[in-house]
Design an enzyme around this catalytic site. Structure first.
Site, PDB file in Angstrom:
ATOM      1  N   PRO A 272       0.817  -1.226   0.000  1.00  0.00           N
ATOM      2  CA  PRO A 272       0.000   0.000   0.000  1.00  0.00           C
ATOM      3  C   PRO A 272       0.851   1.277   0.000  1.00  0.00           C
ATOM      4  CG  PRO A 272       0.072  -0.940   2.199  1.00  0.00           C
ATOM      5  CD  PRO A 272       0.869  -1.855   1.322  1.00  0.00           C
TER       6      PRO A 272
ATOM      7  N   ILE B  47       0.775  -5.905  -6.229  1.00  0.00           N
ATOM      8  CA  ILE B  47       0.665  -4.554  -6.785  1.00  0.00           C
ATOM      9  C   ILE B  47      -0.729  -4.008  -6.574  1.00  0.00           C
ATOM     10  CG2 ILE B  47       0.966  -3.160  -8.876  1.00  0.00           C
ATOM     11  CD1 ILE B  47       3.520  -4.719  -7.872  1.00  0.00           C
ATOM     12  N   GLU B  48      -0.819  -2.858  -5.923  1.00  0.00           N
ATOM     13  CA  GLU B  48      -2.146  -2.276  -5.707  1.00  0.00           C
ATOM     14  C   GLU B  48      -2.169  -0.764  -5.887  1.00  0.00           C
ATOM     15  OE1 GLU B  48      -2.802  -4.316  -2.020  1.00  0.00           O
ATOM     16  OE2 GLU B  48      -1.716  -2.841  -0.836  1.00  0.00           O
ATOM     17  N   ASN B  49      -1.113  -0.247  -6.496  1.00  0.00           N
ATOM     18  CA  ASN B  49      -1.023   1.200  -6.743  1.00  0.00           C
ATOM     19  C   ASN B  49      -0.227   1.451  -8.013  1.00  0.00           C
ATOM     20  OD1 ASN B  49      -2.284   2.983  -4.859  1.00  0.00           O
ATOM     21  ND2 ASN B  49      -0.931   2.174  -3.275  1.00  0.00           N
TER      22      ASN B  49
END
Ligand SMILES: *[C@@H]1O[C@H](CO)[C@@H](O)[C@H](O)[C@H]1NC(C)=O
Ligand SMILES: *[C@@H]1O[C@H](CO)[C@@H](O)[C@H](O)[C@H]1NC(C)=O
Ligand SMILES: *[C@@H]1O[C@H](CO)[C@@H](O)[C@H](O)[C@H]1NC(C)=O
Ligand SMILES: *[C@@H]1O[C@H](CO)[C@@H](O)[C@H](O)[C@H]1NC(C)=O
Ligand SMILES: *[C@@H]1O[C@H](CO)[C@@H](O)[C@H](O)[C@H]1NC(C)=O
Length: 300
Positions: free
Chosen positions: A115, A151-153
């Protein structure tokens, strides 16, 4: 002995050995977890959590700075206060812990992402550069078993190139570089869909938590939505990947499944899928507090 009797005997022995293996190994899957985002006091050292024998795979979280020409930045600052982010030589004990874990058969993957807003791939060649940095720093000398994509951004592009390039370094050097991915449960995942579609991922731990009620377990409505979503993933995912049910170890996180429902309802059903690999427990710190892994491990 008559040929027919021999054949019957042989079949019986094969049957027996198959059932015996099945029974002596009640569990067919393994548990994966994430470690590295808390202090040493809070979540214990890497070697300590490997020695519990609860885990088969541990993702080191997170390598949260990469791409666009940046140097790689590993953030496990709660553990290595002298760690400069890149070299394991300034984190000597941590490097030893990885070896201890590997000698116990635990696979250690370096997890990219998390995050944070400090990573993004800007082009195909940027992806190839990052693969080169990862190979040289973390994989070439057998430090890590592989790379986890969490991967989240940032931009969702070029992770397929990163996956291809990492596998190629492994193949060209006769080393197995394991790749894993942690997409969120809505299919396909915005950030990792294309990468997973390459079929290069060995392990896919789908996050059935902290995301959409359209795909995760709900304490009031139960597991209908979860099972539909699990079945979609097992049908659609590209071989040769093994699929893991990603769940939180803390009841404070949405998508939490009580151990009783895990053991008697969900695991006995999902363990029959051919791509079933086990359970991913988020994360080792919550797990230490709740002892969630211990309460499901016999059924995984
Ligand atoms: C490292 O992680 C900690 C805990 O999540 C966070 O507070 C800090 O900002 C991170 N540092 C960098 C340089 O990313
Ligand atoms: C990889 O293995 C093959 C066959 O065993 C061998 O010919 C080749 O030289 C090896 N390559 C490297 C980089 O070790
Ligand atoms: C839940 O997801 C958000 C981002 O969508 C993240 O910031 C947060 O840390 C996550 N919480 C847990 C418990 O994983
Ligand atoms: C799935 O779980 C059930 C209940 O724990 C067990 O009886 C069964 O053998 C398991 N199946 C496989 C393929 O491991
Ligand atoms: C899992 O780890 C805990 C310590 O965190 C330990 O008490 C427990 O015995 C372990 N469970 C198994 C099945 O190894």
């Amino acid at each position: 002995m008559a040929p027919l009797a021999k054949l019957v005997l042989a079949c019986l022995m094969i049957f027996l050995s198959l059932t015996l293996t099945r029974n002596s190994e009640a569990s067919s899957g393994g548990i994966a977890t994430y470690w590295g985002q808390y202090t040493e006091e809070a979540e214990g050292s890497l070697a300590e959590i490997c020695k519990t024998k609860n885990y088969s795979y541990i993702n080191i979280a997170f390598l949260n700075q990469f791409g666009s020409g940046q140097p790689l930045g590993l953030n496990i600052s709660g553990h290595c206060n002298v760690c400069d982010g890149n070299s394991l030589s300034s984190c000597v004990r941590f490097g030893k812990d990885i070896e201890i874990c590997q000698s116990m058969g635990v696979k250690i993957l370096l997890s990219l992402g998390g995050p944070y807003e400090t990573y993004s791939l800007s082009s195909e060649s940027d992806a190839e550069d990052v693969a080169n940095q990862l190979w040289e720093t973390y994989l070439k000398d057998n430090v890590y078993d592989g790379i986890d994509f969490h991967i989240e951004n940032g931009a969702p592009l070029y992770y397929d190139y990163l996956a291809r390039s990492l596998k190629k370094y492994g193949n060209d050097n006769n080393k197995t570089v394991y790749l894993s991915a942690a997409p969120r449960c809505l299919y396909p995942d915005l950030y990792l869909g294309r990468a997973i579609y390459t079929g290069l991922f060995d392990f896919v731990w789908v996050q059935f938590f902290n995301t959409s009620s359209a795909c995760q377990y709900d304490s009031t409505t139960g597991d209908d939505v979860l099972m539909i979503s699990w079945n979609a993933w097992t049908t659609l995912i590209e071989a040769p990947g093994k699929l893991f049910l990603g769940v939180p170890a803390s009841s404070d996180v949405s998508g939490y499944i009580p151990p009783d429902a895990m053991n008697h309802k969900i695991l006995p059903e999902i363990n029959e899928t051919s791509k079933y690999g086990g359970v991913m427990v988020w994360n080792s710190y919550y797990d230490l507090i709740s002892d969630f892994s211990s309460s499901i491990i016999e059924y995984v």
